[in-house]
Design a protein around this motif. Structure first.
Motif, mmCIF file in Angstrom:
data_model
loop_
_atom_site.group_PDB
_atom_site.id
_atom_site.type_symbol
_atom_site.label_atom_id
_atom_site.label_comp_id
_atom_site.label_asym_id
_atom_site.label_seq_id
_atom_site.Cartn_x
_atom_site.Cartn_y
_atom_site.Cartn_z
ATOM 1 N N SER A 140 0.847 -1.191 0.000
ATOM 2 C CA SER A 140 0.000 0.000 0.000
ATOM 3 C C SER A 140 0.883 1.242 0.000
ATOM 4 O O SER A 140 1.963 1.242 0.601
ATOM 5 C CB SER A 140 -0.903 -0.010 1.252
ATOM 6 N N TYR A 151 3.760 2.816 -12.119
ATOM 7 C CA TYR A 151 3.261 1.603 -11.483
ATOM 8 C C TYR A 151 4.068 1.297 -10.231
ATOM 9 O O TYR A 151 5.292 1.521 -10.195
ATOM 10 C CB TYR A 151 3.362 0.401 -12.420
ATOM 11 N N CYS A 152 3.382 0.755 -9.231
ATOM 12 C CA CYS A 152 4.048 0.128 -8.095
ATOM 13 C C CYS A 152 4.023 -1.369 -8.360
ATOM 14 O O CYS A 152 2.974 -1.936 -8.709
ATOM 15 C CB CYS A 152 3.326 0.462 -6.798
ATOM 16 N N GLY A 199 2.797 -8.858 -8.575
ATOM 17 C CA GLY A 199 1.623 -8.009 -8.521
ATOM 18 C C GLY A 199 2.000 -6.580 -8.826
ATOM 19 O O GLY A 199 3.168 -6.192 -8.724
ATOM 20 N N TYR A 200 1.008 -5.756 -9.211
ATOM 21 C CA TYR A 200 1.278 -4.355 -9.511
ATOM 22 C C TYR A 200 -0.021 -3.586 -9.552
ATOM 23 O O TYR A 200 -1.117 -4.159 -9.627
ATOM 24 C CB TYR A 200 2.020 -4.212 -10.847
ATOM 25 N N VAL A 201 0.090 -2.251 -9.506
ATOM 26 C CA VAL A 201 -1.066 -1.383 -9.639
ATOM 27 C C VAL A 201 -0.603 -0.044 -10.188
ATOM 28 O O VAL A 201 0.529 0.400 -9.926
ATOM 29 C CB VAL A 201 -1.788 -1.190 -8.281
ATOM 30 N N ALA A 202 -1.449 0.595 -10.983
ATOM 31 C CA ALA A 202 -1.145 1.940 -11.462
ATOM 32 C C ALA A 202 -1.102 2.893 -10.271
ATOM 33 O O ALA A 202 -1.935 2.825 -9.366
ATOM 34 C CB ALA A 202 -2.195 2.394 -12.474
ATOM 35 N N ARG A 227 -3.359 3.714 -2.628
ATOM 36 C CA ARG A 227 -3.535 2.622 -3.575
ATOM 37 C C ARG A 227 -2.828 1.379 -3.053
ATOM 38 O O ARG A 227 -1.888 1.484 -2.259
ATOM 39 C CB ARG A 227 -3.004 2.999 -4.954
ATOM 40 N N SER A 228 -3.274 0.223 -3.525
ATOM 41 C CA SER A 228 -2.681 -1.015 -3.018
ATOM 42 C C SER A 228 -2.868 -2.148 -4.016
ATOM 43 O O SER A 228 -3.705 -2.075 -4.919
ATOM 44 C CB SER A 228 -3.302 -1.398 -1.677
ATOM 45 N N PHE A 229 -2.096 -3.197 -3.838
ATOM 46 C CA PHE A 229 -2.270 -4.438 -4.589
ATOM 47 C C PHE A 229 -1.803 -5.583 -3.696
ATOM 48 O O PHE A 229 -1.124 -5.376 -2.684
ATOM 49 C CB PHE A 229 -1.509 -4.415 -5.917
#
Length: 412
Positions: A315, A329-330, A350-353, A371-373
């Motif tokens: 997160s 991206y993370c 895993g990843y998220v914008a 934000r989180s993934f």
């Protein structure tokens, strides 16, 4: 002579009537005892209460001391049960629980005296619940659980339709003393607090149902298990904000201090600094005002030791004004050698914008976005966690992002 004949005819008529009268009396005797019909007092106000493969029959036995037995029939008389009764001279409550197969049932009840004389039939109906009914029950949706830094552990529940008879949810967990504890949460309550929850353990939960208001048993759907989110950042990562520490610095721009690793493409400020600014006390930051684009810029750090097998959440808090043709991206990737480029995300854990799409040049920036993934490890291993940036540079206005904090949570 005529008078004599009349007497004979009258005598014959009397004989016929006498025979007919005797025949009718004999027929009547088939249905009488000691010359009259004998009925035992019937059960009054009979009612059925539902249960799990059983029911409770209740009613009022009348003031008939002759009653010694009660028989109950169902399934068209194929199944029955009987109860002995020691009856007094006053009305009494009759209440018995007995096993019945699942389904809607019609019951017929008779009482008997010692001579076997029965009451008139009393009928009532009810529903018996069992495995078929339970198989259709569902748990109240769980939005998530989290162990907070103040030691409080909270489960958060979604809204739930109660018309099916759901009454609440029972949660079972392990305390810090390694004891089992349970908490009941009514459906009217949206959160559950778990006192002394032991980090790293799971919670099992099941929703309780009462199919109707007079049911004698409660019912439960199948139990489910969930992990509880709790922060483990300091155990595996360092320099995670707020107030990131810097290595190089030119008065505003710099690079992140170890254990962060910054590749050359991330240093968009003269090839020396990039990925850090002193804004807001020290943040991960890229900015492309002045034609300083970032192409495949990477900042990452590997976990200090292998993460155990399990479920994890990354997160971060960010604020950004990013042009539509830019991306940040993370990303989490197995191993300690960095994170992949966008074309290789299939290899990522895993990843998220990492941008919130605020219009460039907005005069009223939005608040920080979180934000989180999540990702899962089947075996223990070191994991690299970081950011991949591709940000165009187009003069003024350009684009920028600020990462104010990053956190790692276990969700086992």
């Amino acid at each position: 002579m005529k008078k004599q004949n009349s007497i004979i005819i009258l005598a014959m008529v009397l004989v016929v009537f006498s025979i007919a009268s005797c025949s009718k009396w004999d027929d009547y005797k088939q249905y009488t005892t000691n010359g009259e019909t004998s009925y035992t007092g019937k059960l009054d106000s009979a009612r059925i209460s539902s249960g799990r493969l059983r029911v409770r029959l209740q009613g009022i036995l009348p003031a008939d001391p002759k009653i010694v037995l009660c028989k109950i029939y169902w399934n068209d008389g194929k199944d029955s049960i009987q109860f002995s009764i020691a009856k007094g001279p006053v009305p009494e409550l009759f209440s018995k629980i007995f096993n019945v197969d699942e389904g809607a049932k019609n019951f017929k009840i008779k009482t008997f005296d010692a001579a076997g004389n029965s009451s008139v039939v009393v009928s009532t109906s009810g529903v018996v619940y069992g495995p078929r009914y339970e198989s259709g029950l569902i748990n109240r949706p769980l939005l998530g659980g989290e162990l907070f830094s103040n030691g409080s552990t909270v489960l958060t529940w979604d809204n739930f339709d109660t018309t099916s008879g759901a009454k609440g949810t029972i949660s079972e967990y392990t305390t810090v003393s390694n004891n089992k504890a349970t908490v009941f949460t009514p459906v009217s309550q949206s959160t559950t607090t778990l006192p002394n929850f032991k980090a790293g353990t799971t919670v099992s939960y099941k929703t309780m149902y009462l199919p109707n208001l007079t049911a004698i048993d409660t019912f439960y759907c199948a139990s489910q298990t969930t992990g509880v989110k709790y922060e483990i950042t300091s155990l595996y990562l360092s320099n995670t904000g707020p107030s990131f520490q810097r290595a190089t610095f030119d008065g505003r721009w710099g690079t992140l201090a170890a254990p962060w690793i910054t590749n050359a493409a991330a240093k968009n400020k003269g090839g020396i600094n990039g990925g850090y600014s002193s804004d807001a006390g020290g943040v991960i930051n890229w900015e492309t005002w002045g034609n300083t684009p970032v192409t495949n810029g990477i900042i990452y750090q590997p976990t200090s030791t292998p993460l155990p097998a399990g479920k994890y959440i990354v997160s971060f808090d960010e604020y950004s004004e990013i042009q539509a043709n830019s991306s940040i991206y993370c990303v989490a990737a197995a191993g300690g050698n960095g994170i992949p480029l966008r074309t290789e995300f299939a290899t990522a854990l895993g990843y998220v914008a990492a941008y919130n799409g605020v219009t460039v040049g907005s005069t009223s920036p939005s608040a920080t976005d979180t934000r989180s993934f999540s990702f899962t490890l089947a075996t223990p291993q070191v994991v690299s966690i970081g950011f991949l940036a591709n940000i165009v540079g187009s003069g003024n206005p350009g684009s920028y992002i600020q990462i104010k904090r990053i956190q790692l949570f276990s969700n086992n």
